[in-house]
Design a protein around this motif. Structure first.
Motif, PDB file in Angstrom:
ATOM      1  N   LEU A  50      -3.814  -1.746  -1.300  1.00  0.00           N
ATOM      2  CA  LEU A  50      -2.480  -1.227  -1.583  1.00  0.00           C
ATOM      3  C   LEU A  50      -2.147  -0.177  -0.536  1.00  0.00           C
ATOM      4  N   ASN A  53       2.577   1.095  -1.029  1.00  0.00           N
ATOM      5  CA  ASN A  53       3.031   0.344  -2.218  1.00  0.00           C
ATOM      6  C   ASN A  53       2.974  -1.164  -2.035  1.00  0.00           C
ATOM      7  N   TYR A 166      -1.616  -2.572 -10.499  1.00  0.00           N
ATOM      8  CA  TYR A 166      -1.551  -1.524  -9.480  1.00  0.00           C
ATOM      9  C   TYR A 166      -2.563  -0.413  -9.745  1.00  0.00           C
ATOM     10  N   ASN A 218       8.784  -6.755  -4.690  1.00  0.00           N
ATOM     11  CA  ASN A 218       7.572  -5.937  -4.586  1.00  0.00           C
ATOM     12  C   ASN A 218       7.075  -5.840  -3.142  1.00  0.00           C
ATOM     13  N   ALA A 298       8.906  -1.559  -4.649  1.00  0.00           N
ATOM     14  CA  ALA A 298       7.583  -1.331  -5.203  1.00  0.00           C
ATOM     15  C   ALA A 298       7.303   0.128  -5.554  1.00  0.00           C
ATOM     16  N   SER A 302       5.282  -0.234  -8.830  1.00  0.00           N
ATOM     17  CA  SER A 302       3.883   0.195  -8.820  1.00  0.00           C
ATOM     18  C   SER A 302       3.582   1.221  -9.904  1.00  0.00           C
TER      19      SER A 302
END
Length: 417
Positions: A50, A53, A166, A218, A298, A302
């Motif tokens: 990740l 994001n 996430y 996203n 995101a 997230s």
């Protein structure tokens, strides 16, 4: 068919992927398939990275790899952004098309790349519709700090129920035949041009309360981008700052960044949300025909563990430990990118007028040698970004290299919106 992509260059902390539609009228999807598991498997989980994001997963192409792909609800056909894949995958019979998108400038050339198989974990697809950009105009690797080869979207999401956790950076996916209880609040989605859309409620004193139609993206790092309201530009908040919102297919995207008072998705509510307002003639006017108001990114998504069920036309939002984190914007006013030539090197690509970076004497093309007494080569892009939006009123101490000379700069961070 309408598909992909307007991916942006990083506006330092504001890096995001601004997705648009363009026409690839002659791509035939008659051979399009879904991802399928090998053997009797019907579900799997894999880890992901990740960064800013963005969900980055390993993907194998034509039994080679793994390659780093951004998992992105905002794209239709798979997009290859790393041009070295042409020779590495020994791609042949590439057909040139012209595409255009958001931003200033003319259309660009891309390839339709037939006969590419893809594999994620134990799930594979024999031939996935693919577009390859002739030139890596977005430089995603420079702005994420790791090598990025492309983007994977619709054909993965439509094949499975997909859960993006996430919290623990874990991707779960399973076939629609599997019966599992999905945690979280159900939010109806509408699939338009292979992308999910939802309705959200937003409010600000400049435009009151609006039920907005937004694409769920996203693959965009931002919180929210507002494009049009009743086919006109969205009214700007009282306090905004001009911003470079990135690079689209057709060139640079300018605009402003501010905040809106509230944003509600289902029963979840957020306040003082940082919001992008792209220039109307560069972005918004090109999305009017989509009958949408904007793009939900995101930075919002997230804060949940999100499950996408395209077959059931729904997504499920389960708040995670990041739900209440504050919405913060870059407090330095400069964009940073990385180059890796044996060691990591970080450079300044843009400085906003009147920003702390300009006031402190930082210049475009300066190389960051040290930040707060830590050698830049020992850091990653994410930690530098975090430092530069740490807190208003805090000092950042930089050692820079400019035309062979070392310079010491003290920069006072400031909350500008």
């Amino acid at each position: 068919m309408k598909s992909i992509i307007d991916i942006v260059k990083c506006s330092f902390i504001k890096f995001f992927l601004l997705l648009t539609c363009f026409y690839i009228c002659k791509i035939s999807l008659s051979k399009a398939q879904e991802f399928q598991f090998s053997g009797n498997r019907n579900s799997q989980g894999i880890n992901f990275s990740l960064i800013r994001n963005l969900v980055i997963i390993p993907v194998y192409l034509n039994e080679k790899g793994p390659f780093n792909f951004i998992l992105d609800t905002g794209v239709g056909p798979m997009v290859l952004t790393d041009t070295s894949l042409i020779s590495l995958l020994m791609l042949k019979e590439l057909r040139t098309i012209k595409i255009s998108g958001m931003g200033k400038g003319a259309e660009i050339s891309a390839y339709v790349a037939p006969g590419i198989s893809a594999k994620v974990g134990n799930a594979h697809i024999k031939e996935i519709p693919t577009v390859m950009l002739k030139d890596d105009i977005f430089k995603l690797s420079n702005y994420l700090g790791i090598r990025i080869h492309g983007l994977l979207g619709y054909y993965f999401f439509k094949s499975f129920v997909v859960k993006i956790n996430y919290s623990n950076k874990r991707l779960g996916f399973y076939t629609h035949q599997v019966r599992k209880r999905i945690l979280g609040e159900k939010v109806p989605i509408e699939l338009i041009n292979n992308k999910p859309y939802i309705k959200i409620n937003i409010s600000n004193k400049e435009f009151g309360e609006v039920k907005a139609k937004v694409v769920v993206d996203n693959g965009a790092s931002h919180s929210l981008s507002l494009e049009t309201l009743h086919n006109d530009p969205f009214p700007l908040p009282e306090l905004t700052i001009p911003a470079n919102l990135g690079i689209g297919l057709s060139g640079p995207i300018s605009g402003s960044v501010g905040r809106i008072s509230t944003l509600k998705i289902g029963t979840a509510s957020f306040k003082n949300v940082i919001t992008s307002y792209p220039a109307y003639d560069e972005v918004a006017v090109k999305t009017v025909y989509l009958n949408r108001n904007g793009n939900l990114g995101a930075e919002i998504l997230s804060r949940f563990n999100v499950t996408f069920d395209y077959a059931g036309t729904a997504m499920y939002l389960n708040p995670n430990r990041h739900f209440n984190r504050p919405f913060e914007h870059d407090m330095s006013g400069m964009e940073v990118y990385t180059e890796e030539t044996g060691i990591k090197r970080f450079f300044i690509s843009r400085i906003e007028p009147g920003s702390p970076a300009e006031i402190s004497g930082v210049q475009i093309d300066d190389e960051i040698i040290s930040i707060n007494s830590q050698m830049a080569s020992e850091l990653d892009l994410g930690s530098i970004i975090k430092t530069l939006k740490a807190r208003t009123g805090g000092y950042v101490f930089l050692i820079l290299s400019r035309k062979g000379k070392f310079l010491f700069k003290r920069m006072l961070l400031k909350k500008r919106i």
